[in-house]
Structure formats: structure tokens, C-alpha cells
Design a protein around this motif. Structure first.
Motif, PDB file in Angstrom:
ATOM      1  N   ALA A  44       0.828  -1.209   0.000  1.00 30.37           N
ATOM      2  CA  ALA A  44       0.000   0.000   0.000  1.00 30.37           C
ATOM      3  C   ALA A  44       0.863   1.260   0.000  1.00 30.37           C
ATOM      4  O   ALA A  44       0.467   2.290  -0.555  1.00 30.37           O
ATOM      5  N   PHE A  45       2.048   1.195   0.591  1.00 30.87           N
ATOM      6  CA  PHE A  45       2.957   2.345   0.610  1.00 30.87           C
ATOM      7  C   PHE A  45       3.243   2.841  -0.803  1.00 30.87           C
ATOM      8  O   PHE A  45       3.314   4.042  -1.054  1.00 30.87           O
ATOM      9  N   PHE A  46       3.403   1.908  -1.739  1.00 34.91           N
ATOM     10  CA  PHE A  46       3.803   2.265  -3.097  1.00 34.91           C
ATOM     11  C   PHE A  46       2.661   2.788  -3.963  1.00 34.91           C
ATOM     12  O   PHE A  46       2.883   3.240  -5.072  1.00 34.91           O
ATOM     13  N   THR A  47       1.441   2.738  -3.460  1.00 36.75           N
ATOM     14  CA  THR A  47       0.300   3.238  -4.236  1.00 36.75           C
ATOM     15  C   THR A  47      -0.430   4.369  -3.518  1.00 36.75           C
ATOM     16  O   THR A  47      -1.554   4.707  -3.875  1.00 36.75           O
ATOM     17  N   SER A  48       0.200   4.949  -2.505  1.00 41.31           N
ATOM     18  CA  SER A  48      -0.508   5.914  -1.663  1.00 41.31           C
ATOM     19  C   SER A  48      -0.079   7.364  -1.851  1.00 41.31           C
ATOM     20  O   SER A  48      -0.610   8.257  -1.210  1.00 41.31           O
ATOM     21  N   SER A  49       0.872   7.594  -2.707  1.00 34.96           N
ATOM     22  CA  SER A  49       1.376   8.958  -2.885  1.00 34.96           C
ATOM     23  C   SER A  49       0.309   9.834  -3.540  1.00 34.96           C
ATOM     24  O   SER A  49      -0.319   9.432  -4.518  1.00 34.96           O
ATOM     25  N   PRO A  50       0.099  11.049  -3.014  1.00 36.49           N
ATOM     26  CA  PRO A  50      -0.851  11.950  -3.670  1.00 36.49           C
ATOM     27  C   PRO A  50      -0.307  12.376  -5.036  1.00 36.49           C
ATOM     28  O   PRO A  50       0.903  12.301  -5.285  1.00 36.49           O
ATOM     29  N   LYS A  51      -1.177  12.820  -5.929  1.00 39.12           N
ATOM     30  CA  LYS A  51      -0.761  13.192  -7.290  1.00 39.12           C
ATOM     31  C   LYS A  51       0.344  14.235  -7.279  1.00 39.12           C
ATOM     32  O   LYS A  51       1.307  14.143  -8.031  1.00 39.12           O
ATOM     33  N   TRP A  52       0.229  15.234  -6.410  1.00 36.86           N
ATOM     34  CA  TRP A  52       1.257  16.263  -6.359  1.00 36.86           C
ATOM     35  C   TRP A  52       2.588  15.672  -5.890  1.00 36.86           C
ATOM     36  O   TRP A  52       3.658  16.110  -6.306  1.00 36.86           O
ATOM     37  N   GLY A  53       2.538  14.648  -5.066  1.00 31.62           N
ATOM     38  CA  GLY A  53       3.756  13.989  -4.589  1.00 31.62           C
ATOM     39  C   GLY A  53       4.453  13.237  -5.708  1.00 31.62           C
ATOM     40  O   GLY A  53       5.686  13.227  -5.790  1.00 31.62           O
TER      41      GLY A  53
END
Length: 186
Positions: A44-53
């Protein structure tokens, strides 16, 4: 969903080395799903970044590549393509799985300018019976003044990015709970 800055968790694998880090922070949230395994949390860590991130990370990779520092690839696309299982030694983008227990995964990288570690820790001994404490902790050890200089502009964005990622991760992991079905055959 409340995300709060917290003390570095004593239960973390990284805790004994606290005195050696130049930077540390921890953010905590509550996770209702008790059925999760730590591999699911790691993925889940690898799919949780916000778009701006994601945009900031792409910009970072272009910029630091000019100075010969390590860059990572888009991790979300590689998650399923590479059959990533979140086991010690595996690498996805800039992150290598460095350690793993039943309730914690440590990701990180060593580079010329600094080393960083990210701990994803689930504490199932939360005060409330139906919740787990979920903490993301980051540590940084500078090797030289380039590391200090590099981290100056990164730090304020890091302090925005980690709580956003934690909130997104909890949202993703709670959705998985909704789709878990137990079948009791007698």
C-alpha cells in the motif's frame, strides 16, 4: 481520520539506532482492520502517494540525476509487473526492503550524500480493542554537506507528504477490509 505527529516508536526495529540519526519524524493514525498482514501494508505504501507527490518525485529524479544521485522509477506501475512481494532484499524504484517482521517493514536506500529509512509499523496492542496504531517513521543520516543541502528543500515537502500518504494508506487498507469475506463451512 486523524493523523498526528508522534514520538518515534520504541517498538520499531530502528529505535536502537535513534542516537545516530540526524533527522527523525513519525506520524501516526488508527487502522480498524485487524486482519491485515504486513506485506499488504508494504504494498500500500507504493500506491498511496498523492498526485502532487508523484509530480514532485519525478522532478526530484530529473534534478538529482544530473548530480549522479540515485533515482527511482515509477513504483506504482512496477508493483504488479515485477511481482513485488515486499520481501527483504527486493527493490521497487528507489526503495529497498531492508527488514521485515510480522508487524513492521523497513524500506530505505544508502547513497553518497545520505542514508534514509522508512518504517511502516503496525502496533496491534492499541489502547482501543478494535484499532491498530499505524506509524510511518522516517530517519535520515547525512554523510556530508551535500546531504544536508539536499534535505533542506526536501524537508518541508516531506512533512506534508508523509501524513498525506499515511491517510491514503489507511483509506486503502480499510477498503480491503470491506472486501474480506469469511466463509464458515461446517
Amino acid at each position: 481520520m486523524k493523523i498526528k505527529k508522534t514520538e518515534f516508536p520504541e517498538k520499531s526495529i530502528l529505535s536502537p539506532g535513534k542516537k545516530d540519526f540526524d533527522y527523525m519524524d513519525s506520524f501516526e493514525g488508527e487502522l480498524m482492520n485487524k486482519e491485515l498482514d504486513i506485506t499488504t501494508v508494504g504494498k500500500a505504501f507504493f500506491t498511496s502517494s498523492p498526485k502532487w507527490g508523484k509530480k514532485m518525485f519525478a522532478f526530484r529524479n530529473k534534478l538529482v540525476g544530473l548530480f549522479g544521485l540515485k533515482t527511482g522509477t515509477e513504483t506504482e506501475n512496477n508493483l504488479t509487473e515485477k511481482g513485488f512481494t515486499c520481501e527483504v532484499g527486493e527493490r521497487l524504484g528507489l526503495f529497498q526492503v531492508l527488514d521485515k517482521t510480522h508487524n513492521e517493514i523497513v524500506l530505505g536506500e544508502d547513497d553518497r550524500h545520505l542514508n534514509f529509512r522508512i518504517s511502516l509499523l503496525i502496533d496491534k496492542t492499541s489502547k482501543e480493542g478494535n484499532q491498530n496504531s499505524f506509524t510511518i517513521s522516517t530517519t535520515v543520516k547525512f554523510h556530508n554537506w551535500w546531504g544536508v543541502l539536499y534535505f533542506l528543500p526536501v524537508r518541508p515537502f516531506h512533512k506534508l507528504m508523509v501524513p498525506a500518504m499515511l491517510k491514503n494508506m489507511i483509506g486503502q487498507l480499510e477498503k480491503k477490509k470491506l472486501y474480506t469475506v469469511k466463509i464458515d463451512i461446517k
